[in-house]
Design a protein around this motif. Structure first.
Motif, mmCIF file in Angstrom:
data_model
loop_
_atom_site.group_PDB
_atom_site.id
_atom_site.type_symbol
_atom_site.label_atom_id
_atom_site.label_comp_id
_atom_site.label_asym_id
_atom_site.label_seq_id
_atom_site.Cartn_x
_atom_site.Cartn_y
_atom_site.Cartn_z
ATOM 1 N N MET A 300 18.514 38.346 -0.064
ATOM 2 C CA MET A 300 19.621 37.974 0.645
ATOM 3 C C MET A 300 19.520 38.378 1.991
ATOM 4 N N LYS A 301 19.254 39.435 2.241
ATOM 5 C CA LYS A 301 19.231 39.994 3.616
ATOM 6 C C LYS A 301 18.590 39.188 4.516
ATOM 7 N N GLU A 302 17.315 38.877 3.782
ATOM 8 C CA GLU A 302 16.252 38.132 4.807
ATOM 9 C C GLU A 302 16.953 36.683 5.195
ATOM 10 N N SER A 303 17.515 36.020 4.046
ATOM 11 C CA SER A 303 17.993 34.900 4.354
ATOM 12 C C SER A 303 19.277 34.910 5.314
ATOM 13 N N HIS A 304 20.099 35.850 5.290
ATOM 14 C CA HIS A 304 21.065 36.026 6.267
ATOM 15 C C HIS A 304 20.295 36.125 7.705
ATOM 16 N N LEU A 305 19.460 36.811 8.011
ATOM 17 C CA LEU A 305 18.741 37.157 9.263
ATOM 18 C C LEU A 305 18.095 35.957 9.627
ATOM 19 N N SER A 306 17.485 35.183 9.005
ATOM 20 C CA SER A 306 16.872 34.057 9.068
ATOM 21 C C SER A 306 17.853 32.776 9.765
ATOM 22 N N ASP A 319 28.418 37.566 10.919
ATOM 23 C CA ASP A 319 27.581 38.741 11.099
ATOM 24 C C ASP A 319 28.238 40.094 10.778
ATOM 25 N N GLU A 320 29.248 40.307 11.462
ATOM 26 C CA GLU A 320 30.129 41.659 11.341
ATOM 27 C C GLU A 320 30.527 41.580 9.842
ATOM 28 N N LEU A 321 30.983 40.629 9.074
ATOM 29 C CA LEU A 321 31.360 40.756 7.607
ATOM 30 C C LEU A 321 30.065 41.377 6.758
ATOM 31 N N VAL A 322 29.052 40.534 7.346
ATOM 32 C CA VAL A 322 27.744 40.892 6.200
ATOM 33 C C VAL A 322 27.285 42.282 6.722
ATOM 34 N N PHE A 323 27.199 42.724 7.966
ATOM 35 C CA PHE A 323 26.743 44.060 8.285
ATOM 36 C C PHE A 323 27.605 44.945 7.650
ATOM 37 N N ALA A 324 28.742 45.002 7.558
ATOM 38 C CA ALA A 324 29.818 45.731 7.052
ATOM 39 C C ALA A 324 29.231 46.002 5.638
ATOM 40 N N ALA A 325 29.264 44.941 4.746
ATOM 41 C CA ALA A 325 28.730 44.861 3.569
ATOM 42 C C ALA A 325 27.351 45.554 3.340
ATOM 43 N N TRP A 326 26.420 45.370 4.192
ATOM 44 C CA TRP A 326 25.149 45.953 4.078
ATOM 45 C C TRP A 326 25.505 47.570 3.945
ATOM 46 N N ASP A 327 26.017 48.023 4.706
ATOM 47 C CA ASP A 327 26.413 49.283 5.114
ATOM 48 C C ASP A 327 27.194 49.955 3.883
ATOM 49 N N HIS A 328 27.858 49.100 3.182
ATOM 50 C CA HIS A 328 28.684 49.824 1.989
ATOM 51 C C HIS A 328 27.811 50.078 0.804
ATOM 52 N N GLU A 329 28.076 51.540 0.180
ATOM 53 C CA GLU A 329 27.230 51.899 -0.847
ATOM 54 C C GLU A 329 27.122 51.140 -2.116
ATOM 55 N N VAL A 331 27.024 47.989 -2.368
ATOM 56 C CA VAL A 331 26.428 46.466 -2.293
ATOM 57 C C VAL A 331 25.055 46.293 -2.718
ATOM 58 N N ILE A 332 24.694 45.399 -3.571
ATOM 59 C CA ILE A 332 23.299 45.019 -3.708
ATOM 60 C C ILE A 332 22.869 44.058 -2.643
ATOM 61 N N GLY A 333 23.576 43.295 -2.120
ATOM 62 C CA GLY A 333 23.073 41.904 -1.266
ATOM 63 C C GLY A 333 24.343 41.469 -0.820
ATOM 64 N N SER A 334 24.203 40.981 0.429
ATOM 65 C CA SER A 334 25.403 39.965 1.061
ATOM 66 C C SER A 334 24.763 39.209 2.025
ATOM 67 N N ARG A 335 25.243 37.893 2.397
ATOM 68 C CA ARG A 335 24.782 36.789 3.114
ATOM 69 C C ARG A 335 25.808 36.076 3.458
ATOM 70 N N MET A 336 25.815 34.914 4.617
ATOM 71 C CA MET A 336 26.784 33.885 4.608
ATOM 72 C C MET A 336 26.548 32.977 3.675
ATOM 73 N N THR A 337 27.352 32.357 3.185
ATOM 74 C CA THR A 337 27.111 31.044 2.211
ATOM 75 C C THR A 337 27.612 29.739 2.816
ATOM 76 N N GLY A 338 27.368 28.689 2.561
ATOM 77 C CA GLY A 338 27.561 27.384 3.046
ATOM 78 C C GLY A 338 26.926 26.990 4.447
ATOM 79 N N ALA A 339 27.671 26.097 5.061
ATOM 80 C CA ALA A 339 27.099 25.324 6.230
ATOM 81 C C ALA A 339 26.972 26.535 7.529
ATOM 82 N N GLY A 340 27.847 27.561 7.431
ATOM 83 C CA GLY A 340 28.152 28.528 8.369
ATOM 84 C C GLY A 340 28.923 28.212 9.566
ATOM 85 N N PHE A 341 28.673 28.718 10.632
ATOM 86 C CA PHE A 341 29.653 28.587 12.035
ATOM 87 C C PHE A 341 31.085 29.211 11.472
#
Ligand code: GLA
Length: 390
Positions: A300-306, A319-329, A331-341
């Motif tokens: 999921m992390k790779e997907s978001h970064l790509s 990005d902020e929402l995902v970075f904050a999630a990654w830093d939370h103890e 959390v297993i995984g987090s990424r944007m979903t859908g078309a984006g923007f």
């Protein structure tokens, strides 16, 4: 919900005998983003939130539509003899597009009808409220007039309506997930062959949490179409040496060996995302089967970064929402979903940490962006259907 719909129906159109009720979900994609129109794989699921409808047939050829989510737009009215896109019809163009699609295929609609819509998917959040209303209209027309039609046909008709009537050049993922959804399951769909496999999401002790950036999506349609074009141009370059019909046909290693065929650097990065993301979607489905949550988180992390660096469809808020999630103890995984923007993220969070996740990630997001995020539990439900006794 029935009672609420009945009440709205009565106040808008008057009391009618024989009301029938329908539902179509929204969807969330776990992984496999911007791969559907590249002939790759996606791994979405249908949600329990969605759009409801109450319908009564009329004796004439008039269609009257009302959405309780757009009260100020009033009743939209059209004749079955004259279905065409009209800007002022706004949201009602989605159901109209599906009616049009039925007619184009020679599937007669012998009666007009009055219909009330009521949805609980946040609009414009990338959870496919538009595909939801399309499939809902499809199921209504199927149930009354064309019971011989199967769900897959409805899915294809809804996508066609979105492409041709609405003019948004989307792939098939949203309509497919909404038409074919299954409770507690995601589906791994090959968007080239439309072969699919359900995958039970019984990762005990883990919750799926959707977070809405509440960032208004800007330029989404034009940038979406630009990405499609860039991928297409990259494919043409690769086809000079490779016998492939889509980017979904190449393995990452073959892509790396031939990527220099792609002349334009931007197009090369777009194609790289599509090829690797396809591979990640297939792998993630396998990791769910094997209960390998660490690997799922990594993918999921790779997907978001790509999507951020190569496909460039994230935005500072996502990005902020995902970075904050990654830093939370928790959390297993987090990424944007859908078309984006803009739109939503999807996170896998340990059950015991969900409340803390919402609190801390929400606070940090607000501090950084000034926006308040909304959080929803992603309950995975069934696809579009008539509600009989439900
Ligand atoms: C939108 C489109 C889908 C798909 C996603 C990105 O939701 O409607 O077809 O392309 O974006 O994965």
């Amino acid at each position: 919900m029935r009672e609420e719909l009945k009440g709205i129906f009565a106040s808008v159109f008057g009391e009618k005998e024989g009301l029938r009720f329908f539902f179509a979900p929204g969807r969330v994609n776990l992984i496999g983003e911007h791969t559907d129109y590249n002939g790759g794989h996606v791994f979405p699921c249908a949600l329990t939130m969605g759009t409801y409808a109450a319908v009564a047939l009329r004796n004439d050829g008039l269609v009257r539509m009302y959405s309780d989510n757009f009260k100020d737009k009033g009743i939209k009215e059209c004749s079955l003899d004259d279905i065409r896109y009209q800007k002022e019809d706004d949201w009602a163009n989605y159901p109209k597009g599906v009616i049009y699609e039925f007619q184009q295929r020679g599937c007669s609609i012998p009666h007009g009808f009055d219909i009330v819509f009521l949805g609980n998917i946040p609009n414009g959040a990338g959870l496919s409220s538009s595909a939801s209303i399309e499939l809902l209209m499809g199921v209504v027309l199927q149930s009354y007039f064309h019971p011989e039609m199967d769900a897959l046909e409805l899915v294809k008709m809804a996508q066609h309506a979105e492409n041709d009537f609405i003019g948004v050049n989307c792939g098939i993922m949203d309509q497919f997930a909404i038409g074919m959804g299954k409770k507690h399951h995601a589906m791994l769909l090959n968007c080239d062959t439309l072969d699919y496999e359900y995958s039970k999401l019984d990762v005990s002790g883990l919750a799926l949490v959707i977070a809405n950036t509440n960032k208004k999506r800007t330029l989404a349609d034009s940038s979406y179409n630009a990405r499609r074009q860039e991928c297409h141009d990259a494919l043409l370059d690769l086809q000079k040496a490779l016998d492939i019909v889509s980017l979904g046909d190449i393995k990452p290693s073959d892509f790396d060996a031939h990527s220099s065929l792609i002349q334009n650097e931007t197009n090369r990065r777009r194609a790289k995302h599509a090829v690797y993301e396809n591979h990640r979607a297939i792998k993630t489905a396998r990791m769910f089967k094997e209960n390998n949550v660490d690997e799922i988180g990594r993918l999921m992390k790779e997907s978001h970064l790509s999507l951020k660096d190569d496909y460039e469809v994230t935005c500072p808020e996502l990005d902020e929402l995902v970075f904050a999630a990654w830093d939370h103890e928790g959390v297993i995984g987090s990424r944007m979903t859908g078309a984006g923007f803009g739109g939503c993220t999807i996170s896998i969070v340990k059950d015991a940490f969900v409340d803390d996740f919402i609190q801390k990630v929400g606070d940090r997001y607000q501090q950084k962006t000034g926006l308040k995020a909304d959080f929803y539990a992603a309950d995975i439900g069934e696809g579009a259907r008539e509600l009989k006794g439900e």
